[in-house]
Design an enzyme around this catalytic site. Structure first.
Site, PDB file in Angstrom:
ATOM      1  N   GLY A  93     -23.364  36.622   6.058  1.00 48.43           N
ATOM      2  CA  GLY A  93     -24.075  37.308   7.142  1.00 48.43           C
ATOM      3  C   GLY A  93     -24.760  36.418   8.157  1.00 48.43           C
ATOM      4  O   GLY A  93     -25.692  36.845   8.841  1.00 48.43           O
ATOM      5  N   ARG A 137      -6.071  52.628   3.884  1.00 45.86           N
ATOM      6  CA  ARG A 137      -7.011  51.978   4.795  1.00 45.86           C
ATOM      7  C   ARG A 137      -7.796  52.989   5.635  1.00 45.86           C
ATOM      8  O   ARG A 137      -8.997  52.890   5.818  1.00 45.86           O
ATOM      9  CB  ARG A 137      -6.214  51.068   5.730  1.00 45.86           C
ATOM     10  CG  ARG A 137      -6.654  49.660   5.675  1.00 45.86           C
ATOM     11  CD  ARG A 137      -5.805  48.793   6.563  1.00 45.86           C
ATOM     12  NE  ARG A 137      -5.004  47.897   5.769  1.00 45.86           N
ATOM     13  CZ  ARG A 137      -5.484  46.981   4.937  1.00 45.86           C
ATOM     14  NH1 ARG A 137      -6.784  46.840   4.793  1.00 45.86           N
ATOM     15  NH2 ARG A 137      -4.697  46.200   4.253  1.00 45.86           N
ATOM     16  N   MET A 150     -14.376  41.305   5.468  1.00 44.49           N
ATOM     17  CA  MET A 150     -13.107  40.837   4.934  1.00 44.49           C
ATOM     18  C   MET A 150     -12.131  41.976   4.651  1.00 44.49           C
ATOM     19  O   MET A 150     -11.551  42.070   3.566  1.00 44.49           O
ATOM     20  CB  MET A 150     -13.352  40.002   3.659  1.00 44.49           C
ATOM     21  CG  MET A 150     -14.195  38.771   3.903  1.00 44.49           C
ATOM     22  SD  MET A 150     -13.496  37.674   5.161  1.00 44.49           S
ATOM     23  CE  MET A 150     -12.186  36.932   4.215  1.00 44.49           C
ATOM     24  N   HIS A 176     -13.671  34.948  15.164  1.00 40.81           N
ATOM     25  CA  HIS A 176     -12.656  34.262  14.367  1.00 40.81           C
ATOM     26  C   HIS A 176     -12.893  32.753  14.485  1.00 40.81           C
ATOM     27  O   HIS A 176     -13.028  32.242  15.597  1.00 40.81           O
ATOM     28  CB  HIS A 176     -11.258  34.634  14.896  1.00 40.81           C
ATOM     29  CG  HIS A 176     -10.163  34.019  14.112  1.00 40.81           C
ATOM     30  ND1 HIS A 176      -9.772  34.510  12.879  1.00 40.81           N
ATOM     31  CD2 HIS A 176      -9.385  32.942  14.358  1.00 40.81           C
ATOM     32  CE1 HIS A 176      -8.791  33.756  12.412  1.00 40.81           C
ATOM     33  NE2 HIS A 176      -8.536  32.795  13.287  1.00 40.81           N
ATOM     34  N   VAL A 199      -3.864  42.042  13.703  1.00 43.73           N
ATOM     35  CA  VAL A 199      -4.939  41.171  13.222  1.00 43.73           C
ATOM     36  C   VAL A 199      -5.097  39.956  14.136  1.00 43.73           C
ATOM     37  O   VAL A 199      -4.118  39.250  14.416  1.00 43.73           O
ATOM     38  CB  VAL A 199      -4.639  40.717  11.767  1.00 43.73           C
ATOM     39  CG1 VAL A 199      -5.712  39.752  11.269  1.00 43.73           C
ATOM     40  CG2 VAL A 199      -4.553  41.925  10.847  1.00 43.73           C
TER      41      VAL A 199
HETATM   42  C1  GRF Z   1     -17.270  33.271   9.928  1.00 45.20           C
HETATM   43  O1  GRF Z   1     -16.727  31.989   9.898  1.00 45.20           O
HETATM   44  C2  GRF Z   1     -16.466  34.182  10.827  1.00 45.20           C
HETATM   45  O2  GRF Z   1     -15.918  33.525  11.914  1.00 45.20           O
HETATM   46  C3  GRF Z   1     -15.383  34.673   9.904  1.00 45.20           C
HETATM   47  O3  GRF Z   1     -16.007  34.839   8.659  1.00 45.20           O
HETATM   48  C4  GRF Z   1     -17.144  33.970   8.576  1.00 45.20           C
HETATM   49  C5  GRF Z   1     -18.322  34.835   8.273  1.00 45.20           C
HETATM   50  O4  GRF Z   1     -19.496  34.099   8.073  1.00 45.20           O
HETATM   51  N1  GRF Z   1     -14.772  35.881  10.432  1.00 45.20           N
HETATM   52  P1  GRF Z   1     -20.894  34.808   8.084  1.00 45.20           P
HETATM   53  O5  GRF Z   1     -20.838  35.900   7.026  1.00 45.20           O
HETATM   54  O6  GRF Z   1     -21.138  35.361   9.445  1.00 45.20           O
HETATM   55  O7  GRF Z   1     -21.884  33.750   7.711  1.00 45.20           O
END
Ligand code: GRF
Length: 205
Positions: free
Chosen positions: A12, A66, A95, A114, A149
């Protein structure tokens, strides 16, 4: 006012950067809810500390497709006023792949971060992909989610130099610093109506 939901699965840190920046910069956004698909996501505690409501919609073991799962998320979104007309959804390390139905319902209102320079290195473990490939530069991309995606219209990118001795971990750390800078900035631009979308291109005014 724009009602924001942030969807997370773990640490987070992007969520935290967005929430802190909304407060600091007095953005015209109501951080309505943080939703996690994992009950033990560390980000949930951070959100609570920052005074933002949290919800858990467990995905593990969910029987259904989904779209069935996303319908559960949408029910929560609506409960917090995050609607397709005045809502805004940030995916921050969530995720899960979002269903096309969810994307269509909240068209151009779902943003993602990303940790690579799209369209290079989509998918997972992308900092490792970048190091293994031997690119000299990588970075991060904030984009709108579309029905595939990591392919939606790009809003902001930040470039990070890849050093000869970088590992996936050291590179990820430097990229993350940039993520915490550009994601809140993209959120601010969205809230101020400064992003014009035309096809897969965006123009920032
Ligand atoms: C980040 O690197 C983001 O780019 C990717 O997942 C990671 C999440 O990290 N989609 P966090 O939970 O925001 O610390």
């Amino acid at each position: 006012m724009l009602n924001l939901a942030i969807l997370i699965s773990g640490r987070g840190s992007n969520m935290e950067a967005i929430l802190k920046s909304i407060k600091k910069k007095k953005m015209p956004i109501n951080p309505a809810v943080v939703i996690s698909n994992k009950p033990d996501a560390k980000g949930l505690k951070i959100a609570e500390k920052l005074g933002v409501k949290t919800e858990i919609v467990i995905s593990k073991g969910f029987k259904g497709d989904r779209w069935d799962y996303d319908k559960k998320i949408i029910t929560v979104l609506k409960r917090y006023g995050v609607t397709p007309t005045n809502g805004f959804v940030c995916l921050a390390g969530f995720m899960r792949i979002i269903s096309p139905q969810f994307i269509r319902k909240y068209k151009n209102r779902i943003m993602n971060i990303h940790p690579a320079l799209l369209p290079a290195f989509s998918g997972l473990e992308v900092q490792k992909q970048a190091v293994d490939y031997g690119v000299k530069y990588s970075g991060c991309t904030v984009h709108l989610a579309d029905e595939r995606v990591d392919t939606g219209p790009i809003i902001i990118q930040a470039v990070v130099k890849v050093n000869d001795n970088d590992t996936a971990e050291t590179l990820a750390k430097r990229i993350l610093k940039q993520e915490h800078r550009i994601y809140p900035e993209a959120v601010r631009l969205f809230a101020k109506g400064k992003i014009k979308i035309s096809g897969r291109k965006t123009k920032i005014s």
